[in-house]
Design a protein around this motif. Structure first.
Motif, PDB file in Angstrom:
ATOM      1  N   GLY A  58       0.813  -1.224  -0.168  1.00 28.49           N
ATOM      2  CA  GLY A  58       0.201   0.057  -0.100  1.00 28.49           C
ATOM      3  C   GLY A  58       0.815   1.315   0.144  1.00 28.49           C
ATOM      4  N   PHE A  59       2.390   1.197  -0.127  1.00 28.74           N
ATOM      5  CA  PHE A  59       2.959   2.168  -0.159  1.00 28.74           C
ATOM      6  C   PHE A  59       2.743   3.469  -1.100  1.00 28.74           C
ATOM      7  CE2 PHE A  59       6.869   4.135  -1.681  1.00 28.74           C
ATOM      8  CZ  PHE A  59       7.050   5.192  -0.688  1.00 28.74           C
ATOM      9  N   GLY A  60       2.467   2.950  -2.276  1.00 30.93           N
ATOM     10  CA  GLY A  60       2.159   3.825  -3.479  1.00 30.93           C
ATOM     11  C   GLY A  60       1.219   4.559  -3.224  1.00 30.93           C
ATOM     12  N   LEU A  61       0.106   4.216  -2.711  1.00 30.79           N
ATOM     13  CA  LEU A  61      -1.167   4.750  -2.442  1.00 30.79           C
ATOM     14  C   LEU A  61      -0.908   5.938  -1.375  1.00 30.79           C
ATOM     15  CD1 LEU A  61      -4.463   5.625  -2.387  1.00 30.79           C
ATOM     16  CD2 LEU A  61      -4.502   3.704  -0.912  1.00 30.79           C
ATOM     17  N   LEU A  62      -0.341   5.789  -0.376  1.00 32.76           N
ATOM     18  CA  LEU A  62      -0.100   6.565   0.791  1.00 32.76           C
ATOM     19  C   LEU A  62       1.099   7.657   0.220  1.00 32.76           C
ATOM     20  CD1 LEU A  62      -0.156   4.711   4.275  1.00 32.76           C
ATOM     21  CD2 LEU A  62      -2.044   5.599   2.688  1.00 32.76           C
ATOM     22  N   ARG A  63       1.817   7.172  -0.522  1.00 35.38           N
ATOM     23  CA  ARG A  63       2.853   8.449  -0.890  1.00 35.38           C
ATOM     24  C   ARG A  63       2.090   9.222  -2.089  1.00 35.38           C
ATOM     25  NH1 ARG A  63       5.664   5.408  -5.735  1.00 35.38           N
ATOM     26  NH2 ARG A  63       3.697   5.666  -6.485  1.00 35.38           N
ATOM     27  N   ASP A  64       1.260   8.581  -2.799  1.00 34.41           N
ATOM     28  CA  ASP A  64       0.457   9.779  -3.753  1.00 34.41           C
ATOM     29  C   ASP A  64      -0.485  10.486  -3.124  1.00 34.41           C
ATOM     30  OD1 ASP A  64       1.760   7.996  -5.767  1.00 34.41           O
ATOM     31  OD2 ASP A  64       0.017   7.005  -6.225  1.00 34.41           O
ATOM     32  N   ILE A  65      -1.109  10.096  -2.060  1.00 29.22           N
ATOM     33  CA  ILE A  65      -2.078  10.868  -1.425  1.00 29.22           C
ATOM     34  C   ILE A  65      -0.999  12.192  -0.665  1.00 29.22           C
ATOM     35  CG2 ILE A  65      -3.502  11.188   0.559  1.00 29.22           C
ATOM     36  CD1 ILE A  65      -4.345   8.261   0.223  1.00 29.22           C
ATOM     37  N   ARG A  66       0.130  11.873  -0.073  1.00 26.58           N
ATOM     38  CA  ARG A  66       0.653  12.641   0.646  1.00 26.58           C
ATOM     39  C   ARG A  66       1.408  13.837  -0.232  1.00 26.58           C
ATOM     40  NH1 ARG A  66       0.779  15.841   4.283  1.00 26.58           N
ATOM     41  NH2 ARG A  66      -0.078  14.022   5.128  1.00 26.58           N
ATOM     42  N   GLU A  67       1.751  13.380  -1.669  1.00 30.84           N
ATOM     43  CA  GLU A  67       2.558  13.892  -2.521  1.00 30.84           C
ATOM     44  C   GLU A  67       1.374  15.217  -3.154  1.00 30.84           C
ATOM     45  OE1 GLU A  67       5.683  11.116  -4.358  1.00 30.84           O
ATOM     46  OE2 GLU A  67       3.822  11.411  -5.602  1.00 30.84           O
ATOM     47  N   PHE A  68      -0.098  14.363  -3.008  1.00 36.21           N
ATOM     48  CA  PHE A  68      -1.151  15.583  -3.520  1.00 36.21           C
ATOM     49  C   PHE A  68      -1.555  16.548  -2.667  1.00 36.21           C
ATOM     50  CE2 PHE A  68      -5.966  16.190  -4.313  1.00 36.21           C
ATOM     51  CZ  PHE A  68      -5.649  16.683  -5.617  1.00 36.21           C
ATOM     52  N   ARG A  69      -1.431  16.026  -1.130  1.00 37.07           N
ATOM     53  CA  ARG A  69      -1.724  16.990  -0.273  1.00 37.07           C
ATOM     54  C   ARG A  69      -0.664  18.191  -0.209  1.00 37.07           C
ATOM     55  NH1 ARG A  69      -5.592  16.054   3.345  1.00 37.07           N
ATOM     56  NH2 ARG A  69      -4.498  17.946   4.696  1.00 37.07           N
ATOM     57  N   MET A  70       0.580  17.665  -0.369  1.00 40.56           N
ATOM     58  CA  MET A  70       1.703  18.642  -0.664  1.00 40.56           C
ATOM     59  C   MET A  70       1.417  19.643  -1.725  1.00 40.56           C
ATOM     60  SD  MET A  70       4.956  16.283   0.705  1.00 40.56           S
ATOM     61  CE  MET A  70       6.184  17.414   0.478  1.00 40.56           C
ATOM     62  N   THR A  71       0.859  19.162  -2.658  1.00 46.55           N
ATOM     63  CA  THR A  71       0.822  20.073  -3.974  1.00 46.55           C
ATOM     64  C   THR A  71      -0.519  20.779  -3.775  1.00 46.55           C
ATOM     65  OG1 THR A  71       1.473  18.219  -5.296  1.00 46.55           O
ATOM     66  CG2 THR A  71       0.124  19.986  -6.582  1.00 46.55           C
ATOM     67  N   THR A  72      -1.655  20.607  -3.126  1.00 46.39           N
ATOM     68  CA  THR A  72      -2.450  21.279  -2.726  1.00 46.39           C
ATOM     69  C   THR A  72      -2.324  22.508  -1.693  1.00 46.39           C
ATOM     70  OG1 THR A  72      -3.680  19.912  -0.876  1.00 46.39           O
ATOM     71  CG2 THR A  72      -4.226  19.588  -3.246  1.00 46.39           C
ATOM     72  N   MET A  73      -1.395  22.179  -0.966  1.00 49.60           N
ATOM     73  CA  MET A  73      -0.780  22.974   0.121  1.00 49.60           C
ATOM     74  C   MET A  73      -0.211  24.192  -0.645  1.00 49.60           C
ATOM     75  SD  MET A  73      -0.895  23.777   3.108  1.00 49.60           S
ATOM     76  CE  MET A  73      -0.328  24.905   4.423  1.00 49.60           C
ATOM     77  N   ALA A  74       0.567  23.850  -1.453  1.00 45.21           N
ATOM     78  CA  ALA A  74       1.453  24.732  -2.140  1.00 45.21           C
ATOM     79  C   ALA A  74       0.536  25.674  -3.309  1.00 45.21           C
ATOM     80  CB  ALA A  74       2.412  24.139  -3.205  1.00 45.21           C
ATOM     81  N   ALA A  75      -0.642  25.032  -3.780  1.00 50.73           N
ATOM     82  CA  ALA A  75      -1.659  25.943  -4.422  1.00 50.73           C
ATOM     83  C   ALA A  75      -2.255  26.890  -3.563  1.00 50.73           C
ATOM     84  CB  ALA A  75      -2.723  25.013  -5.189  1.00 50.73           C
ATOM     85  N   GLN A  76      -2.614  26.356  -2.456  1.00 50.61           N
ATOM     86  CA  GLN A  76      -3.367  27.329  -1.299  1.00 50.61           C
ATOM     87  C   GLN A  76      -2.092  28.384  -0.990  1.00 50.61           C
ATOM     88  OE1 GLN A  76      -5.552  25.991   2.315  1.00 50.61           O
ATOM     89  NE2 GLN A  76      -3.553  26.607   3.041  1.00 50.61           N
ATOM     90  N   SER A  77      -1.153  28.098  -0.774  1.00 51.62           N
ATOM     91  CA  SER A  77      -0.164  29.156  -0.561  1.00 51.62           C
ATOM     92  C   SER A  77       0.125  30.069  -1.494  1.00 51.62           C
ATOM     93  CB  SER A  77       1.354  28.459   0.041  1.00 51.62           C
ATOM     94  OG  SER A  77       2.071  29.467   0.476  1.00 51.62           O
ATOM     95  N   ALA A  78       0.312  29.640  -2.702  1.00 53.29           N
ATOM     96  CA  ALA A  78       0.696  30.553  -3.876  1.00 53.29           C
ATOM     97  C   ALA A  78      -0.497  31.344  -3.893  1.00 53.29           C
ATOM     98  CB  ALA A  78       0.748  29.669  -5.093  1.00 53.29           C
ATOM     99  N   THR A  79      -1.587  31.113  -3.630  1.00 51.39           N
ATOM    100  CA  THR A  79      -3.043  32.093  -3.992  1.00 51.39           C
ATOM    101  C   THR A  79      -2.555  33.058  -3.051  1.00 51.39           C
ATOM    102  OG1 THR A  79      -4.320  30.136  -4.705  1.00 51.39           O
ATOM    103  CG2 THR A  79      -5.366  32.159  -3.535  1.00 51.39           C
ATOM    104  N   GLU A  80      -2.009  33.022  -1.877  1.00 53.44           N
ATOM    105  CA  GLU A  80      -1.805  34.180  -1.067  1.00 53.44           C
ATOM    106  C   GLU A  80      -0.628  34.705  -1.081  1.00 53.44           C
ATOM    107  OE1 GLU A  80      -2.436  31.975   2.419  1.00 53.44           O
ATOM    108  OE2 GLU A  80      -4.842  31.715   2.171  1.00 53.44           O
ATOM    109  N   ASN A  81       0.318  33.895  -1.586  1.00 53.64           N
ATOM    110  CA  ASN A  81       1.869  34.332  -1.792  1.00 53.64           C
ATOM    111  C   ASN A  81       2.301  33.979  -3.099  1.00 53.64           C
ATOM    112  OD1 ASN A  81       4.687  34.953  -1.354  1.00 53.64           O
ATOM    113  ND2 ASN A  81       4.673  33.776   0.518  1.00 53.64           N
ATOM    114  N   PRO A  82       2.551  35.120  -3.849  1.00 50.81           N
ATOM    115  CA  PRO A  82       2.968  34.867  -5.272  1.00 50.81           C
ATOM    116  C   PRO A  82       4.314  34.305  -5.325  1.00 50.81           C
ATOM    117  CG  PRO A  82       2.037  37.202  -4.968  1.00 50.81           C
ATOM    118  CD  PRO A  82       2.118  36.636  -3.819  1.00 50.81           C
TER     119      PRO A  82
END
Length: 299
Positions: A246-270
């Protein structure tokens, strides 16, 4: 909302919450502004101000901190004798003891702290609840104004795919108390020799592999730590999560969470827009195989 207006709103929340519990907000110093706004008050008090709608997570974080203290686990401590969280304009405000001088924990220290946490029996006087691996992801995607319509649609579809895969999570280690966000910044080593858990708002019952994958991807996805450091992590914990089906699934979810966090941050911080775009390109398979270069901390 402009950054200036957002800052003024958070400062107003800070002042109102401090006065409500008898603390003086004058001289407050901003320590960080990300998922939570973090301020330090004179007198070694740290104030955490959540985004709106996070009362349940804030309440759980306070409960978990008190429970861990009573269980003998080294973790960040709430200020005693204050009824918290304090609610101001939909935001949850909590009050904490300032940490002594510290630095990020090593992978081996993270492993030792997680092994101790995972061995705890769940608390008897409150319910932790189960891990919610997709919490706030839809909100981040919809609020990220930097995303094109096509990018936003791709992220929605990928999130749906991850949810479906999660429903078929393979069997692994027995579920237990987990930290929920166990990267090295949330497991710190103090100058006086202690290892302390921080940011307890995602503590829950879930697969221990969820905590272990945080360190694993630092080696396998980003090359942030060496193979030797990761081997030390596995030796201390006694398990290598990358060997689990199951490692690949948890890895993919964690990477996706990190990407959405960056999108959220970039909306507030160019300053974070380039990083958000790079992370999205990586998880869309536009940057070749892992480990990917170019992932860095957000501003």
């Amino acid at each position: 909302m402009t950054a200036e207006l957002a800052d003024n709103e958070v400062l107003s929340v800070l002042r109102t919450a401090c006065l409500a519990v008898g603390l003086d907000p004058e001289g407050a110093e901003l320590l960080g502004l990300s998922e939570n706004a973090i301020y330090k008050l004179p007198g070694d008090v740290v104030v955490r101000i959540s985004r709106t709608g996070q009362r349940t997570a804030a309440r759980r974080e306070v409960d978990v901190a008190r429970w861990l203290e009573n269980s003998g686990i080294q973790a960040v401590q709430v200020i005693p004798h204050i009824e918290q969280p304090v609610e101001v304009d939909g935001r949850s405000v909590t009050f904490w003891r300032e940490l002594p001088p510290h630095q990020h924990g090593t992978p081996a220290q993270v492993a030792a702290a997680l092994k101790q946490l995972h061995a705890l029996a769940p608390p008897a006087d409150f319910t932790l609840g189960e891990l919610a691996p997709f919490v706030r992801l839809e909100e981040r995607i919809e609020a990220a104004s930097i995303l094109s319509d096509g990018d936003r649609q791709w992220m929605r579809e990928y999130l749906a795919e991850l949810r479906q895969r999660w429903d078929e999570l393979p069997e692994g280690l027995p579920w237990c108390v987990i930290h929920g966000d166990a990267w090295v910044g949330n497991v710190v080593s103090t100058n006086d020799g202690r290892v302390i858990l921080l940011d307890l708002e995602r503590t829950s019952i879930g697969p221990p592999e969820w905590d272990l994958v945080h360190t694993a991807i630092k080696q396998t996805s980003f090359g942030w730590i060496s193979a030797k450091q990761y081997a030390e992590f596995c030796d201390v914990y006694g398990y290598d999560v990358t060997d689990w089906v199951g490692f690949g699934l948890l890895r993919d979810i964690r990477e996706f969470r990190m990407t959405t966090m960056a999108a959220q941050s970039a909306t507030e911080n160019p300053k974070d827009r380039e990083q958000a775009a790079h992370r999205l390109a990586c998880i869309r398979s536009d940057c070749g195989p892992r480990p990917w270069s170019g992932w860095r901390a957000l501003s």
